[in-house]
Motif scaffolding. Structure first.
Motif, mmCIF file in Angstrom:
data_model
loop_
_atom_site.group_PDB
_atom_site.id
_atom_site.type_symbol
_atom_site.label_atom_id
_atom_site.label_comp_id
_atom_site.label_asym_id
_atom_site.label_seq_id
_atom_site.Cartn_x
_atom_site.Cartn_y
_atom_site.Cartn_z
ATOM 1 N N SER A 225 -27.108 -23.617 -17.165
ATOM 2 C CA SER A 225 -27.552 -23.799 -18.550
ATOM 3 C C SER A 225 -28.338 -25.096 -18.720
ATOM 4 O O SER A 225 -29.229 -25.188 -19.570
ATOM 5 N N TYR A 226 -28.025 -26.115 -17.905
ATOM 6 C CA TYR A 226 -28.728 -27.405 -17.981
ATOM 7 C C TYR A 226 -29.918 -27.444 -17.021
ATOM 8 O O TYR A 226 -31.019 -27.900 -17.383
ATOM 9 N N CYS A 227 -29.695 -26.928 -15.819
ATOM 10 C CA CYS A 227 -30.695 -27.100 -14.759
ATOM 11 C C CYS A 227 -31.893 -26.158 -14.875
ATOM 12 O O CYS A 227 -32.949 -26.435 -14.304
ATOM 13 N N LYS A 228 -31.729 -25.046 -15.611
ATOM 14 C CA LYS A 228 -32.836 -24.077 -15.669
ATOM 15 C C LYS A 228 -34.081 -24.657 -16.338
ATOM 16 O O LYS A 228 -35.193 -24.161 -16.134
ATOM 17 N N ASP A 229 -33.913 -25.720 -17.107
ATOM 18 C CA ASP A 229 -35.059 -26.318 -17.816
ATOM 19 C C ASP A 229 -35.727 -27.423 -17.011
ATOM 20 O O ASP A 229 -36.777 -27.940 -17.421
ATOM 21 N N ILE A 230 -35.104 -27.838 -15.877
ATOM 22 C CA ILE A 230 -35.679 -28.952 -15.086
ATOM 23 C C ILE A 230 -35.747 -28.575 -13.592
ATOM 24 O O ILE A 230 -35.145 -29.256 -12.744
ATOM 25 N N PRO A 231 -36.450 -27.509 -13.254
ATOM 26 C CA PRO A 231 -36.488 -27.068 -11.850
ATOM 27 C C PRO A 231 -37.108 -28.103 -10.915
ATOM 28 O O PRO A 231 -36.795 -28.117 -9.715
ATOM 29 N N ASP A 232 -37.959 -28.994 -11.438
ATOM 30 C CA ASP A 232 -38.588 -29.987 -10.578
ATOM 31 C C ASP A 232 -37.617 -31.082 -10.141
ATOM 32 O O ASP A 232 -37.910 -31.867 -9.220
#
Length: 550
Positions: A225-232
């Motif tokens: 839920s947190y990491c899907k927005d910051i794949p880089d």
């Protein structure tokens, strides 16, 4: 049973649809595939269940064993076993429908996976598709190269290639099973149906590719839920280690292995029966191209109304055709009456008859059976209505012969006290081979003062003007001009409302078994009449409908 079966199908579809549509494990997979993931996996679960069932209704020996084991149980349970082919067809339709949905969804999935691999969509899709290119990472997108096209993937991956084979086999099986093909080109139906071997072989290996992959737990865990927005930042942020993925363990083989083993034993038993020697007792060529074969086989035991499968290697070593037994259990042989109704039966009749004489060299025959049908239950009813159309009279020949023997031997176990027999034929010659049996029964009943035990009515549904004139000339004679029986032949079709009303009036407190061997249209009519004329009061007349199926 049909409601239970449909309920399980609906439950499996809904459960697995929601599982793949909402589970966090498949959040990243859904990002690549969208709702097509659920539309592919839910039908797969339904397919596993139905592929487990599809072979069981055609395991004839298993059904006969179960039917015999339930003789002490209610007739409604045994009636369900008699609808085995109907259930087999329903399961096949479900498999065809779910295969279509599953295939379309996966074709869309392949296209979207390919686009993600080429960076057509957002950054997350591209990052997810590139996982697995480096060490210590596992892939989510099964398309591992940007040079791979969707078509290449379908024909080079295990899931794609087996999927194509399975679908082609299923299309051929389903299309060749249509009524028009089965009736007119039985050989086409017979041979293409054996593509089920290819179908099941492909099915077992279909999931080995594990192309549908889900996220597995890592340490430290990957917070989707947190990491899907910051794949880089994956692999740099402690809360976002690089996600790991794995395909699910193939499960289809676990569903089908049991039925496949049962069916293998079924075919082994058929082969053992096939190699057992069958000898001829008598060959009779009846009118209207009807061949009567009286055969003998060691250890053969039958009940009334049962049927066998016959193979003639000289015509085809692989084809087996069902025929109802026309002999009685009390006889020291078993017999079938075979009408010319296609290439195979015509060749069989020709091999036994040429220019009016029987060949001295008799072809080898293989026999599998006997197998139980609804007509086995005829003596469980106090009153029975037997309806035969054309050659569909054959199971009732066995029943009436057995009645004759039971009366002759004064069998105290005979529970049936009244039989109504109706026979519908298009042409007069069809009556000839059966008339001798009815004449014998007429004589036997009269001698024992039981003329009312058997009421039979013969209906001629096709005639011309010259025939009608001939009947009118001989109208006043004591016996019928066609059959030689005391009971005169009726012209046209029965008024079933009148017949059922008469049976109900004569048997006000009886349970009446109605048995049909004939066309589906007549079956629907009789089934409706059984419902219409059954009394709500259990102490009064009730009709139970039974139909031959093979």
């Amino acid at each position: 049973p049909y409601v239970v079966w449909m309920g399980i199908n609906i439950f499996l579809f809904v459960y697995f649809f929601l599982l793949y549509d909402s589970s966090d494990r498949f959040l990243y997979t859904r990002h690549l595939l969208g709702s097509a993931l659920s539309w592919a996996r839910a039908p797969a679960a339904v397919l596993n269940f139905n592929c487990m069932l599809i072979l069981l209704p055609v395991c004839r020996n298993l059904l006969s064993l179960i039917r015999g084991s339930f003789m002490c149980c209610g007739r409604s349970l045994r009636k369900q076993l008699d609808k085995n082919l109907t259930f087999h067809k329903l399961v096949a339709y479900m498999i065809a429908l779910m295969t279509a949905v599953h295939t379309i969804a996966h074709l869309l999935n392949v296209e979207w996976l390919n686009n993600s691999r080429h960076g057509v969509y957002d950054e997350l899709s591209t990052t997810l598709s590139e996982l697995g290119d480096e060490q210590n990472t596992s892939y989510l997108n099964p398309i591992r190269s940007t040079t791979t096209t969707p078509t290449m993937f379908v024909f080079t991956s295990i899931a794609g290639l087996t999927g194509v084979v399975i679908t082609l086999a299923l299309v051929l099986i389903v299309t060749s099973s249509m009524e028009v093909i089965r009736r007119n080109y039985f050989e086409v139906f017979w041979y293409t149906h054996h593509l089920f071997i290819v179908f099941f072989a492909g099915l077992v290996f279909h999931g080995a590719g594990r192309i549908v992959r889900g996220q597995v737990t890592t340490d430290p865990p990957h917070n989707t839920s947190y990491c899907k927005d910051i794949p880089d930042e994956w692999g740099q942020d402690p809360s976002c280690p690089i996600p790991q993925f794995a395909g699910g363990f193939p499960q289809t083989w676990m569903f089908v292995i049991g039925p496949m083993v049962i069916y293998l034993f079924e075919r082994l038993l058929r082969f053992i029966r096939y190699i057992q020697k069958v000898t001829y007792r008598k060959i009779v060529i009846r009118p209207s191209k009807v061949l009567e074969l009286q055969l003998v086989k060691n250890g053969f035991k039958m009940e009334v109304g049962q049927y066998i499968f016959i193979n003639c290697p000289a015509i085809s070593p692989l084809e087996w055709h069902p025929f109802t037994l026309t002999s009685a259990p009390e006889e020291d042989f078993f017999s079938v009456h075979i009408r010319s109704a296609g290439d195979w039966t015509q060749k069989l009749i020709t091999m036994h008859h040429c220019g009016g004489s029987v060949f001295n060299v008799k072809p080898l025959m293989g026999v599998d059976g006997p197998f139980g049908t609804a007509s086995e239950d005829v003596f469980d009813y106090e009153v029975s209505m037997l309806v035969g159309a054309g050659i569909g009279v054959t199971p009732f020949a066995s029943i009436l012969k057995s009645v004759w023997y039971k009366f002759k031997d004064s069998n105290p176990k005979l529970r049936t006290r009244k039989i109504y027999f109706y026979w519908l034929c298009r042409e007069t010659h069809s009556f000839e081979w059966f008339a001798d049996l009815l004449q014998g029964l007429e004589k036997e009943m009269e001698e024992r003062g039981m003329g009312n035990f058997l009421t039979y009515k013969l209906y001629l549904t096709g005639w011309d003007q010259s025939h009608a004139a001939h009947v009118m000339v001989h109208f006043d004679e004591d016996t019928d001009v066609i059959t030689g029986l005391k009971q005169k032949t009726h012209y046209g079709r029965p008024n079933w409302d009148k017949e059922f009303e008469e049976v109900r009036k004569d048997n006000p407190t009886s349970v009446v078994g109605t048995f049909l061997c004939g066309p589906e249209a007549l079956a629907k009519t009789l089934e409706k009449k059984c419902v219409k004329y059954s009394n709500v009061d259990p102490r009064k007349t009730k009709f139970y409908f039974n139909k031959e199926n093979f």
